[in-house]
Design a protein around this motif. Structure first.
Motif, PDB file in Angstrom:
ATOM      1  N   ASN A 191       3.174   5.167   4.378  1.00 29.63           N
ATOM      2  CA  ASN A 191       2.870   3.799   3.977  1.00 29.63           C
ATOM      3  C   ASN A 191       2.878   3.713   2.452  1.00 29.63           C
ATOM      4  O   ASN A 191       2.282   4.568   1.792  1.00 29.63           O
ATOM      5  CB  ASN A 191       1.488   3.360   4.485  1.00 29.63           C
ATOM      6  CG  ASN A 191       1.511   2.958   5.939  1.00 29.63           C
ATOM      7  OD1 ASN A 191       2.557   2.992   6.597  1.00 29.63           O
ATOM      8  ND2 ASN A 191       0.356   2.583   6.469  1.00 29.63           N
ATOM      9  N   GLN A 192       3.522   2.694   1.928  1.00 33.00           N
ATOM     10  CA  GLN A 192       3.515   2.476   0.494  1.00 33.00           C
ATOM     11  C   GLN A 192       2.563   1.331   0.177  1.00 33.00           C
ATOM     12  O   GLN A 192       2.804   0.192   0.554  1.00 33.00           O
ATOM     13  CB  GLN A 192       4.917   2.142  -0.016  1.00 33.00           C
ATOM     14  CG  GLN A 192       4.982   1.950  -1.522  1.00 33.00           C
ATOM     15  CD  GLN A 192       4.598   3.209  -2.290  1.00 33.00           C
ATOM     16  OE1 GLN A 192       5.247   4.239  -2.158  1.00 33.00           O
ATOM     17  NE2 GLN A 192       3.533   3.133  -3.086  1.00 33.00           N
ATOM     18  N   TYR A 193       1.461   1.642  -0.498  1.00 32.40           N
ATOM     19  CA  TYR A 193       0.464   0.631  -0.847  1.00 32.40           C
ATOM     20  C   TYR A 193       0.658   0.184  -2.289  1.00 32.40           C
ATOM     21  O   TYR A 193       1.112   0.959  -3.137  1.00 32.40           O
ATOM     22  CB  TYR A 193      -0.954   1.194  -0.666  1.00 32.40           C
ATOM     23  CG  TYR A 193      -1.323   1.452   0.771  1.00 32.40           C
ATOM     24  CD1 TYR A 193      -1.826   0.436   1.574  1.00 32.40           C
ATOM     25  CD2 TYR A 193      -1.156   2.722   1.328  1.00 32.40           C
ATOM     26  CE1 TYR A 193      -2.168   0.672   2.894  1.00 32.40           C
ATOM     27  CE2 TYR A 193      -1.500   2.970   2.650  1.00 32.40           C
ATOM     28  CZ  TYR A 193      -1.999   1.939   3.420  1.00 32.40           C
ATOM     29  OH  TYR A 193      -2.327   2.175   4.737  1.00 32.40           O
ATOM     30  N   ARG A 194       0.289  -1.059  -2.539  1.00 33.39           N
ATOM     31  CA  ARG A 194       0.347  -1.569  -3.899  1.00 33.39           C
ATOM     32  C   ARG A 194      -0.613  -0.786  -4.790  1.00 33.39           C
ATOM     33  O   ARG A 194      -1.671  -0.356  -4.355  1.00 33.39           O
ATOM     34  CB  ARG A 194      -0.022  -3.047  -3.935  1.00 33.39           C
ATOM     35  CG  ARG A 194       1.002  -3.965  -3.233  1.00 33.39           C
ATOM     36  CD  ARG A 194       0.555  -5.406  -3.296  1.00 33.39           C
ATOM     37  NE  ARG A 194       1.509  -6.287  -2.631  1.00 33.39           N
ATOM     38  CZ  ARG A 194       1.347  -7.599  -2.519  1.00 33.39           C
ATOM     39  NH1 ARG A 194       0.268  -8.186  -3.031  1.00 33.39           N
ATOM     40  NH2 ARG A 194       2.259  -8.334  -1.891  1.00 33.39           N
ATOM     41  N   ARG A 195      -0.220  -0.624  -6.015  1.00 27.42           N
ATOM     42  CA  ARG A 195      -1.009   0.082  -7.027  1.00 27.42           C
ATOM     43  C   ARG A 195      -1.088   1.588  -6.759  1.00 27.42           C
ATOM     44  O   ARG A 195      -1.823   2.298  -7.441  1.00 27.42           O
ATOM     45  CB  ARG A 195      -2.431  -0.487  -7.146  1.00 27.42           C
ATOM     46  CG  ARG A 195      -2.476  -1.985  -7.436  1.00 27.42           C
ATOM     47  CD  ARG A 195      -3.914  -2.443  -7.567  1.00 27.42           C
ATOM     48  NE  ARG A 195      -4.021  -3.892  -7.637  1.00 27.42           N
ATOM     49  CZ  ARG A 195      -5.180  -4.543  -7.726  1.00 27.42           C
ATOM     50  NH1 ARG A 195      -6.311  -3.864  -7.776  1.00 27.42           N
ATOM     51  NH2 ARG A 195      -5.195  -5.849  -7.775  1.00 27.42           N
ATOM     52  N   GLU A 196      -0.365   2.075  -5.753  1.00 24.28           N
ATOM     53  CA  GLU A 196      -0.303   3.516  -5.497  1.00 24.28           C
ATOM     54  C   GLU A 196       1.093   3.993  -5.876  1.00 24.28           C
ATOM     55  O   GLU A 196       2.104   3.417  -5.452  1.00 24.28           O
ATOM     56  CB  GLU A 196      -0.587   3.820  -4.028  1.00 24.28           C
ATOM     57  CG  GLU A 196      -2.004   3.485  -3.579  1.00 24.28           C
ATOM     58  CD  GLU A 196      -3.044   4.410  -4.181  1.00 24.28           C
ATOM     59  OE1 GLU A 196      -2.688   5.556  -4.532  1.00 24.28           O
ATOM     60  OE2 GLU A 196      -4.214   3.997  -4.301  1.00 24.28           O
ATOM     61  N   THR A 200       1.633   7.053   1.082  1.00 23.10           N
ATOM     62  CA  THR A 200       0.476   7.684   1.720  1.00 23.10           C
ATOM     63  C   THR A 200       0.840   8.133   3.130  1.00 23.10           C
ATOM     64  O   THR A 200       1.335   7.329   3.927  1.00 23.10           O
ATOM     65  CB  THR A 200      -0.700   6.700   1.801  1.00 23.10           C
ATOM     66  OG1 THR A 200      -1.047   6.264   0.493  1.00 23.10           O
ATOM     67  CG2 THR A 200      -1.913   7.349   2.456  1.00 23.10           C
ATOM     68  N   LEU A 223      -5.281   7.126   7.899  1.00 28.53           N
ATOM     69  CA  LEU A 223      -4.727   7.619   6.641  1.00 28.53           C
ATOM     70  C   LEU A 223      -5.093   9.092   6.478  1.00 28.53           C
ATOM     71  O   LEU A 223      -6.219   9.500   6.780  1.00 28.53           O
ATOM     72  CB  LEU A 223      -5.276   6.816   5.466  1.00 28.53           C
ATOM     73  CG  LEU A 223      -5.041   5.300   5.494  1.00 28.53           C
ATOM     74  CD1 LEU A 223      -5.666   4.656   4.256  1.00 28.53           C
ATOM     75  CD2 LEU A 223      -3.562   4.984   5.547  1.00 28.53           C
ATOM     76  N   VAL A 227      -7.039   6.144  -0.076  1.00 26.21           N
ATOM     77  CA  VAL A 227      -6.301   5.110  -0.794  1.00 26.21           C
ATOM     78  C   VAL A 227      -7.309   4.115  -1.346  1.00 26.21           C
ATOM     79  O   VAL A 227      -8.141   3.579  -0.611  1.00 26.21           O
ATOM     80  CB  VAL A 227      -5.292   4.390   0.122  1.00 26.21           C
ATOM     81  CG1 VAL A 227      -4.587   3.264  -0.628  1.00 26.21           C
ATOM     82  CG2 VAL A 227      -4.276   5.382   0.667  1.00 26.21           C
ATOM     83  N   ALA A 230      -6.870   0.350   0.157  1.00 25.87           N
ATOM     84  CA  ALA A 230      -6.610   0.130   1.584  1.00 25.87           C
ATOM     85  C   ALA A 230      -7.796  -0.591   2.211  1.00 25.87           C
ATOM     86  O   ALA A 230      -8.954  -0.335   1.874  1.00 25.87           O
ATOM     87  CB  ALA A 230      -6.366   1.453   2.292  1.00 25.87           C
TER      88      ALA A 230
END
Length: 334
Positions: A191-196, A200, A223, A227, A230
């Protein structure tokens, strides 16, 4: 002598345990391979049935977020090919039947609201041109977990999961639930999270019902690393289905989503379906005219204004004229 006898018995026990473990592992491996083969053979055509159903469906029900009726709304959803709408109506006593609706028809999308059933709809936003699918994006981001969990993981259809970067099916086993046998398939994904900066890793499993077009009855994901932004560390979705089929599938009747954060329950959302079937909403329901609002023209995109050219040209001519007049006056003086 006695000591030697106990040592011999102990070694024999270890050998038996090791043999039993190897035998069970081999049996599990064989069972997993058999289930994987069945899964890869049957699921594509079965999911095609679910996806066809997903493009021709209309449903309504009560969506409850948290505990008690204060967080409940009525949700009406309809999709007929490229025509999609979702209407949310309040059940709160403070805002009786206030409604908001998103609709998309392929040419444009819109968001309208009204304070009560007897009041007119008011246009809040019109999605056109490059953002014509904006209303559809809003519908999917708000409701996809409640209306599509039987055939999608998030916004991705089951049939497309293997095409996702970092996704893989990892293990297969049969499980018993409510007197029925299902197939549980484990997976790993990214998973690609914003600000990361980096993706993940996520692991989870989905439980499928082969007797109902391999529809999902349970989904769990967690997860594998912390994160910061998240909403939760793990999520569980449980889907209940009707006993009687509607067309080729038994439609879902209830969706329960539970999110956990650091081991503590975060929030619980339940969607109870009151009515479900094939799409029956008229085409007007996906247009502005269906809500008493003027229809937009086919080519009513933002028109570029050229008034600045006329103003600029007029200013330039005035400037040239002023220079000429001043020049002639100077010559007259001389």
């Amino acid at each position: 002598m006695i000591c030697f006898r106990w040592i011999t018995i102990f070694l024999l026990a270890l050998i038996l345990v090791d043999y039993s473990a190897d035998s069970c592992a081999a049996q599990e491996s064989s069972e997993g391979a058999r289930l994987r083969e069945r899964f890869e053979k049957e699921s594509p055509s079965a999911w095609a049935v679910l996806e066809a159903w997903d493009r021709d469906i209309e449903l309504s029900g009560e969506l409850t977020v948290g505990h008690g009726p204060t967080g409940s709304v009525l949700l009406h959803y309809c999709r007929n090919g490229d025509l999609t709408l979702a209407e949310e109506s309040s059940l709160s006593k403070a805002k009786p039947q206030a409604s908001g609706l998103f609709a998309s028809n392929g040419r444009y999308g819109f968001w309208v609201q009204r304070k009560a059933p007897e009041t007119p709809w008011v246009l809040q936003y019109l999605y056109q041109g490059a953002e014509a699918n904006g209303a559809l994006d809003e519908i999917e981001s708000r409701y996809v977990g409640y209306i599509n969990s039987y055939c999608r993981l998030g916004k991705v259809r089951f049939s497309d999961l293997s095409k996702e970067d970092g996704f893989s099916w990892t293990a297969f086993q049969t499980v018993q639930k409510d007197g029925k046998e299902y197939v549980q398939v484990s997976y790993r994904k990214l998973n690609q999270y914003r600000r990361e900066t980096a993706p993940t890793p996520v692991e989870g499993h989905m439980t499928f019902d082969p007797s109902n077009s391999w529809a999902c009855v349970e989904h769990f994901a967690r997860l594998l690393q912390k994160v910061r932004f998240a909403a939760s560390d793990s999520d569980t979705v449980r889907i209940t289905y009707a006993d009687d089929p509607v067309g080729p599938v038994r439609p879902f009747s209830r969706v329960e989503m539970v999110a956990l954060s650091e081991g503590k329950p975060g929030h619980k959302t339940v969607f109870s379906v009151n009515k479900i079937g094939r799409a029956t909403a008229p085409e007007a329901a996906f247009t502005l005219t269906g809500y008493g609002l003027p229809e937009i023209a086919e080519n009513s995109g933002p028109k570029r204004s050229y008034s600045w050219l006329w103003l600029g040209g007029a200013g330039l001519l005035c400037g040239i004229g002023a220079v000429l007049v001043r020049f002639r006056r100077r010559r007259a003086v001389r």
